[in-house]
Design a protein around this motif. Structure first.
Motif: not given
Length: 81
Positions: A1-24
């Protein structure tokens, strides 16, 4: 289990923005998908006090229920870049 948890809705563009930053930033994180209906988003509401997504928690830095994608991205940049 990671220290960071993200709550998201698939297809949400705002969630994708955060996911991209986490991945980057190559950060490990867990994802919890929330229901489409705001009435059913009890878990994210308990964490953040509201039902919108994205929301993150970061146990390392005692961040609980941060929302608003721009704020999350700024936080991630300032903390992990």
């Amino acid at each position: 289990m990671s220290d960071i948890t993200m709550y998201e809705l698939p297809g949400c563009p705002y969630c994708a923005k955060v996911r991209s930053k986490l991945d980057e930033l190559d950060l490990e994180y867990d994802v919890i998908e929330v229901p489409r209906s705001h009435d059913e988003r009890t878990e994210v509401e308990e964490v953040s006090g509201q039902t919108g997504v994205p929301v993150i928690t970061d146990e390392t830095n005692d961040v609980v229920g941060m929302y608003e994608s721009a704020d999350i991205v700024d936080y991630l940049e300032e903390t992990y870049a």
